[in-house]
Design an enzyme around this catalytic site. Structure first.
Site, mmCIF file in Angstrom:
data_model
loop_
_atom_site.group_PDB
_atom_site.id
_atom_site.type_symbol
_atom_site.label_atom_id
_atom_site.label_comp_id
_atom_site.label_asym_id
_atom_site.label_seq_id
_atom_site.Cartn_x
_atom_site.Cartn_y
_atom_site.Cartn_z
ATOM 1 N N HIS A 85 -8.396 -47.131 -14.104
ATOM 2 C CA HIS A 85 -7.780 -48.089 -14.875
ATOM 3 C C HIS A 85 -9.025 -48.651 -15.857
ATOM 4 O O HIS A 85 -10.118 -48.281 -15.839
ATOM 5 C CB HIS A 85 -7.690 -49.382 -14.002
ATOM 6 N N GLU A 113 -10.431 -51.242 -16.629
ATOM 7 C CA GLU A 113 -11.616 -52.133 -16.121
ATOM 8 C C GLU A 113 -12.354 -51.261 -15.322
ATOM 9 O O GLU A 113 -14.018 -51.703 -15.324
ATOM 10 C CB GLU A 113 -11.004 -53.148 -15.367
ATOM 11 N N CYS A 159 -5.359 -56.172 -12.291
ATOM 12 C CA CYS A 159 -4.639 -55.884 -11.241
ATOM 13 C C CYS A 159 -5.558 -56.210 -9.858
ATOM 14 O O CYS A 159 -6.714 -56.400 -9.923
ATOM 15 C CB CYS A 159 -3.917 -54.506 -11.124
ATOM 16 N N CYS A 182 -8.397 -54.027 -9.571
ATOM 17 C CA CYS A 182 -9.503 -54.133 -10.656
ATOM 18 C C CYS A 182 -10.222 -55.342 -10.204
ATOM 19 O O CYS A 182 -11.598 -55.547 -10.399
ATOM 20 C CB CYS A 182 -9.214 -54.219 -12.141
#
Length: 149
Positions: free
Chosen positions: A56, A58, A86, A89
């Site tokens: 992701h 992040e 999420c 993260c």
């Protein structure tokens, strides 16, 4: 005094990263990490390219910022991300001890707020910065994906 670099400015940089992800066929989430008004990490989703569910925006940004700083803690740093983090993260951000997270659009289903994921006690969370732009990009991406299938 007007500050030249504000949350909108840095969120626009994160949106540029999201556009880059979009162009690559990735879910369009972008992120930048800032310390003292300087961007030290830029990232976007790479889950398709890397065939890695943890890639992701992040997560990529956390790694880049830690490498830049030469340490694992991101104290005095701010993450600007186009979509609410999420649970995965948010957990990584907890351990990084990042000082502030600024997100664009909410993720009502998978976001850390509705899932009640704990952030570090010293981490501030702020949302809704350029939310419409971030949300619009996500909607456009998924409409195009559905039309292709």
């Amino acid at each position: 005094m007007i500050k030249p670099y504000d949350d909108k400015y840095f969120m626009q940089k994160a949106l540029q990263e999201a556009e880059e992800a979009y162009a690559k066929g990735e879910i369009p989430v972008g992120a930048v990490i800032v310390i003292d008004d300087k961007i030290i990490a830029r990232a976007h989703n790479l889950t398709e390219l890397l065939n890695d569910v943890t890639a992701h925006a992040e997560m990529q940004a956390i790694t880049a910022a830690a490498n830049f700083l030469g340490g694992k803690y991101l104290q005095n740093c701010t993450l600007y991300v186009t979509l609410e983090p999420c649970q995965m993260c948010a957990g990584a951000l907890y351990w990084s001890q990042i000082s502030k997270i600024v997100y664009g659009a909410r993720d009502e289903e998978r976001g850390c707020i509705n899932l009640q994921t704990k952030l570090h006690p010293k981490t501030k969370l702020e949302g809704g910065i350029l939310a419409e732009e971030a949300s619009s990009l996500m909607k456009r991406f998924f409409i195009e994906k559905r039309n292709l299938n």
